[in-house]
Design a protein around this motif. Structure first.
Motif, PDB file in Angstrom:
ATOM      1  N   UNK A 122      -0.985 128.871 -14.202  1.00 51.92           N
ATOM      2  CA  UNK A 122      -1.426 127.557 -13.736  1.00 51.92           C
ATOM      3  C   UNK A 122      -0.603 127.161 -12.519  1.00 51.92           C
ATOM      4  N   UNK A 123      -1.265 126.606 -11.520  1.00 54.38           N
ATOM      5  CA  UNK A 123      -0.552 126.153 -10.331  1.00 54.38           C
ATOM      6  C   UNK A 123      -1.288 124.972  -9.714  1.00 54.38           C
ATOM      7  N   UNK A 124      -0.623 124.330  -8.776  1.00 55.38           N
ATOM      8  CA  UNK A 124      -1.196 123.177  -8.085  1.00 55.38           C
ATOM      9  C   UNK A 124      -1.310 123.485  -6.599  1.00 55.38           C
ATOM     10  N   UNK A 125      -2.485 123.215  -6.034  1.00 57.67           N
ATOM     11  CA  UNK A 125      -2.648 123.265  -4.579  1.00 57.67           C
ATOM     12  C   UNK A 125      -2.389 121.848  -4.087  1.00 57.67           C
ATOM     13  N   UNK A 126      -1.296 121.666  -3.341  1.00 57.46           N
ATOM     14  CA  UNK A 126      -0.915 120.308  -2.953  1.00 57.46           C
ATOM     15  C   UNK A 126      -1.683 119.797  -1.734  1.00 57.46           C
ATOM     16  N   UNK A 127      -1.315 118.609  -1.292  1.00 55.76           N
ATOM     17  CA  UNK A 127      -2.042 117.952  -0.199  1.00 55.76           C
ATOM     18  C   UNK A 127      -1.946 118.709   1.123  1.00 55.76           C
ATOM     19  N   UNK A 128      -0.923 119.557   1.256  1.00 57.08           N
ATOM     20  CA  UNK A 128      -0.766 120.351   2.480  1.00 57.08           C
ATOM     21  C   UNK A 128      -1.403 121.732   2.358  1.00 57.08           C
ATOM     22  N   UNK A 129      -2.009 122.009   1.200  1.00 55.98           N
ATOM     23  CA  UNK A 129      -2.649 123.304   1.008  1.00 55.98           C
ATOM     24  C   UNK A 129      -1.710 124.394   0.542  1.00 55.98           C
TER      25      UNK A 129
END
Length: 249
Positions: A69-76
């Motif tokens: 599981x991971x998160x793609x943040x607002x900066x990509x």
């Protein structure tokens, strides 16, 4: 030549129906989903190119499917990568290393025109024979019946992410036998959103107990029509996996 087969099973969105960390503002479904440079195939290829099957795991015949599981943040960028379901410390460590080594910038996800954090889970199957690859290719098919994991226009549940959570939460009936025996846990249900927006093939990806698994399947099979996903302007089949957490208060 590598004497193993690495199968990138694709991305799936995770939805915890009964819990949401609003403080982190991490979305699971947004109007404009994050896009990896070059799309799903490029992501699979980049992961496969980075993976080095641990020698000890090969020698001991260790293989299996790892969920990251991971998160793609607002900066990509990818952040907070962690093992959602592991197989072996050596394979888990390698899968995390690869995910953290992906240095390409995604097109970030957006909700109401604003870039937001979006959670993904990637299943990576470490297999030691070529038959596994053949089975994986056959199971998902090609051409008109191909099942996608990331598309240009992702399927949308009527009302969006919040409506989906509410629908599932309101539809679930906790089985009496499970309550009596104090059985709880997270059930992973995989399903396909068909070209017409209906819910197609549905199955348990990871179960807890027959009674909870059956109830989770019942709820997902009865989901209303979605706005279908599209690739290059054409409706396509898209796979999702929804974790439903059964918890006793």
């Amino acid at each position: 030549m590598k004497n193993f087969v690495l199968i990138i099973l694709g991305l799936f969105l995770t939805i915890n129906v009964f819990a949401q960390d609003d403080k982190e503002n991490v979305f699971v479904i947004v109007e404009d989903m994050p896009v990896y440079p070059g799309g799903e195939e490029a992501l699979r290829n980049d992961i496969a190119a980075l993976v080095k099957y641990p020698v000890a795991a090969k020698e001991n015949g260790i293989h299996g499917k790892i969920y990251i599981t991971f998160v793609v943040n607002e900066e990509g960028k990818i952040e907070d990568a962690k093992i959602a379901r592991g197989v072996d410390p050596s394979l888990d460590k390698e899968a995390l290393r690869v995910m953290n080594a992906l240095d390409k910038t995604w097109k970030p996800g957006k909700q109401k025109g604003v870039a937001v954090k979006v959670s993904y889970t990637v299943p990576i199957n470490f297999a030691l024979d070529r038959e596994a690859a053949k089975e994986e290719k056959t199971s998902h098919g090609e051409g008109v019946n191909q099942v996608f994991f990331i598309v240009e226009d992702m399927p949308e549940f009527p009302g969006g992410d919040e409506a989906l959570r509410e629908y599932i939460a309101n539809s679930v009936t906790y089985p009496d036998v499970a309550k009596k025996d104090k059985i709880q846990g997270k059930v992973y249900v995989t399903f396909v959103v068909e070209k017409d927006g209906s819910v197609g093939e549905t199955k348990i990806a990871r179960g807890v107990d027959p009674s909870l698994d059956k109830e989770a399947l019942r709820v997902i099979k009865n989901l209303p029509l979605w706005k279908p996903g599209k690739q290059r302007g054409e409706p396509v089949r898209v796979q999702y996996t929804v974790p439903i957490n059964f918890a006793l208060n």
